[in-house]
Design an enzyme around this catalytic site. Sequence first.
Site, mmCIF file in Angstrom:
data_model
loop_
_atom_site.group_PDB
_atom_site.id
_atom_site.type_symbol
_atom_site.label_atom_id
_atom_site.label_comp_id
_atom_site.label_asym_id
_atom_site.label_seq_id
_atom_site.Cartn_x
_atom_site.Cartn_y
_atom_site.Cartn_z
ATOM 1 N N SER A 72 -46.294 -13.139 -6.234
ATOM 2 C CA SER A 72 -45.283 -13.998 -6.872
ATOM 3 C C SER A 72 -45.359 -15.422 -6.325
ATOM 4 C CB SER A 72 -43.867 -13.493 -6.589
ATOM 5 O OG SER A 72 -43.696 -12.187 -7.058
ATOM 6 N N THR A 73 -45.253 -16.373 -7.231
ATOM 7 C CA THR A 73 -45.128 -17.788 -6.838
ATOM 8 C C THR A 73 -43.844 -18.305 -7.468
ATOM 9 O OG1 THR A 73 -47.530 -18.085 -6.727
ATOM 10 C CG2 THR A 73 -46.219 -20.072 -7.001
ATOM 11 N N HIS B 226 -58.998 -19.784 -6.379
ATOM 12 C CA HIS B 226 -59.841 -20.825 -5.780
ATOM 13 C C HIS B 226 -60.034 -20.412 -4.325
ATOM 14 C CE1 HIS B 226 -61.229 -24.529 -4.091
ATOM 15 N NE2 HIS B 226 -60.999 -25.244 -5.180
ATOM 16 N N VAL C 129 -57.954 -22.268 -1.614
ATOM 17 C CA VAL C 129 -56.501 -22.430 -1.751
ATOM 18 C C VAL C 129 -55.778 -21.263 -1.072
ATOM 19 C CG1 VAL C 129 -54.600 -22.573 -3.413
ATOM 20 C CG2 VAL C 129 -56.734 -23.773 -3.865
ATOM 21 N N ARG D 153 -52.684 -10.464 10.450
ATOM 22 C CA ARG D 153 -53.596 -11.011 9.444
ATOM 23 C C ARG D 153 -54.479 -12.105 10.049
ATOM 24 N NH1 ARG D 153 -49.036 -11.072 6.532
ATOM 25 N NH2 ARG D 153 -48.985 -13.322 6.199
ATOM 26 N N ALA E 230 -49.363 -14.844 -12.567
ATOM 27 C CA ALA E 230 -50.427 -15.003 -13.567
ATOM 28 C C ALA E 230 -51.043 -13.644 -13.850
ATOM 29 C CB ALA E 230 -51.493 -15.950 -13.021
ATOM 30 N N TYR F 167 -60.685 -14.396 -4.488
ATOM 31 C CA TYR F 167 -60.021 -14.536 -5.784
ATOM 32 C C TYR F 167 -59.322 -15.896 -5.908
ATOM 33 C CZ TYR F 167 -55.153 -13.596 -4.275
ATOM 34 O OH TYR F 167 -53.912 -13.669 -3.711
ATOM 35 N N TYR G 27 -58.390 -12.177 9.374
ATOM 36 C CA TYR G 27 -59.112 -13.325 8.802
ATOM 37 C C TYR G 27 -60.271 -13.760 9.699
ATOM 38 C CZ TYR G 27 -55.017 -13.627 5.751
ATOM 39 O OH TYR G 27 -54.018 -13.353 4.850
ATOM 40 N N GLN H 199 -46.365 -17.647 -1.746
ATOM 41 C CA GLN H 199 -46.168 -16.525 -0.816
ATOM 42 C C GLN H 199 -44.688 -16.226 -0.551
ATOM 43 O OE1 GLN H 199 -50.518 -16.513 1.225
ATOM 44 N NE2 GLN H 199 -48.858 -16.941 2.611
ATOM 45 N N ALA I 39 -54.069 -19.826 -8.759
ATOM 46 C CA ALA I 39 -52.792 -19.434 -9.370
ATOM 47 C C ALA I 39 -52.065 -20.668 -9.892
ATOM 48 C CB ALA I 39 -51.935 -18.701 -8.345
HETATM 49 C C1 LIG Z 1 -53.382 -15.826 -0.078
HETATM 50 S S1 LIG Z 1 -52.795 -16.763 -1.423
HETATM 51 C C2 LIG Z 1 -54.231 -16.810 -2.423
HETATM 52 C C3 LIG Z 1 -54.224 -17.880 -3.483
HETATM 53 C C4 LIG Z 1 -55.500 -17.906 -4.302
HETATM 54 N N1 LIG Z 1 -56.633 -18.208 -3.472
HETATM 55 C C5 LIG Z 1 -55.449 -18.906 -5.447
HETATM 56 O O1 LIG Z 1 -56.374 -19.701 -5.569
HETATM 57 O O2 LIG Z 1 -54.502 -18.876 -6.228
HETATM 58 C C6 LIG Z 1 -51.689 -15.635 -2.158
HETATM 59 C C7 LIG Z 1 -50.562 -16.350 -2.882
HETATM 60 O O3 LIG Z 1 -51.090 -16.960 -4.049
HETATM 61 C C8 LIG Z 1 -50.191 -16.825 -5.127
HETATM 62 N N2 LIG Z 1 -50.795 -15.939 -6.122
HETATM 63 C C9 LIG Z 1 -51.823 -15.086 -5.974
HETATM 64 N N3 LIG Z 1 -52.075 -14.424 -7.119
HETATM 65 C C10 LIG Z 1 -51.177 -14.869 -8.007
HETATM 66 C C11 LIG Z 1 -50.884 -14.559 -9.361
HETATM 67 N N4 LIG Z 1 -51.571 -13.643 -10.034
HETATM 68 N N5 LIG Z 1 -49.860 -15.205 -9.953
HETATM 69 C C12 LIG Z 1 -49.132 -16.143 -9.302
HETATM 70 N N6 LIG Z 1 -49.348 -16.464 -8.029
HETATM 71 C C13 LIG Z 1 -50.345 -15.839 -7.389
HETATM 72 C C14 LIG Z 1 -48.917 -16.179 -4.555
HETATM 73 O O4 LIG Z 1 -48.035 -17.213 -4.136
HETATM 74 C C15 LIG Z 1 -49.491 -15.407 -3.389
HETATM 75 O O5 LIG Z 1 -48.512 -15.115 -2.422
#
Ligand SMILES: C[S@@+](CC[C@H](N)C(=O)[O-])C[C@H]1O[C@@H](n2cnc3c(N)ncnc32)[C@H](O)[C@@H]1O
Length: 279
Positions: free
Chosen positions: A239-240, A97, A100, A69, A212, A95, A73, A169, A127
């Site tokens: 999942s978070t 922020h 983030v 990855r 979410a 997607y 990136y 993650q 998220a």
């Molecule tokens: C690469 S990061 C991206 C985060 C994204 N940029 C944000 O602003 O939330 C991916 C991680 O964000 C969290 N995440 C992404 N989508 C999510 C969702 N729908 N619900 C809860 N956590 C989410 C998870 O922990 C996931 O492993």
Amino acid sequence: MSTAKKGELVVVGTGISVAGQITLAAKSHIENADIVFMGIMNKVGEHIVTTLNPNCVSLDDLYMEGKSRAHTYEQMADRIVQAVVEGNKVCAAFYGHAGVFVTPSHDAIRKVRALGLSATMLPGISAEDCLIADLGIDPSQYGCQSYEATQFLFRDYRIDPYMTQIIWQIGLAGEATLKVLNSEHNKPGLVLLTEILLENYPEDHELIVYEAATLPVCEPKIQKIRLSELVNTPTTLISTLVVPSLGLPKYRQDRLAKLGLTEQEVSNYRNPNLSEKGN
Ligand SMILES: C[S@@+](CC[C@H](N)C(=O)[O-])C[C@H]1O[C@@H](n2cnc3c(N)ncnc32)[C@H](O)[C@@H]1O
């Protein structure tokens, strides 16, 4: 004087559920860009962005099972920067922020600025923002530690159990190769994470595996489990994990004394509805 068109970059977040969470500012930058790069990971979201500007290019084709990855990136950032160098008004939409847990957004901004061109990022709904709303957790209540699962496992970080823990993650917990694109290999990582959490919390401490909603018609997934059940709880790439606080810590009498205050005098300095037990 050169009349060549100068490229520029604006990086925007689309929110988690694009239809309802994209900001007016993000929408306007998408609509007015010469080209839009999308790191949205969701076909409905991509469709919405493409209806705002037909000249959209998905970055998802750069992901490949077995490919690092980190390399993906780098290629995403390079693709975005190249379009700016060619003189385009570029919008990169990620997607949530866009700043983030997103490496290519920050990298692209750094590279474009290094070329003396304009690059900015707009805030979006992450998220974590959705989690605060869906779970009713106010970070001011107990304080909050927010971190990436694998980095946490690998390094000498410390948990403060009086603060809310937001662990990102977990679907890739302990996955060191950066080559995996599914959440089927995180069991050893979850075993180790459980071990670390058990140093700080009882085994029946309630955790939340949270997802979410990514579409406005859907509900968030809120799975409440005991800490001892974490290892056997199915997780996904979105999942978070939330580990609620054990409650407020004791007062630091030495600090109060330095301010000439007593415990009684400061006891209202918190939301009076809060219990000393965590949520
Ligand atoms: C690469 S990061 C991206 C985060 C994204 N940029 C944000 O602003 O939330 C991916 C991680 O964000 C969290 N995440 C992404 N989508 C999510 C969702 N729908 N619900 C809860 N956590 C989410 C998870 O922990 C996931 O492993």
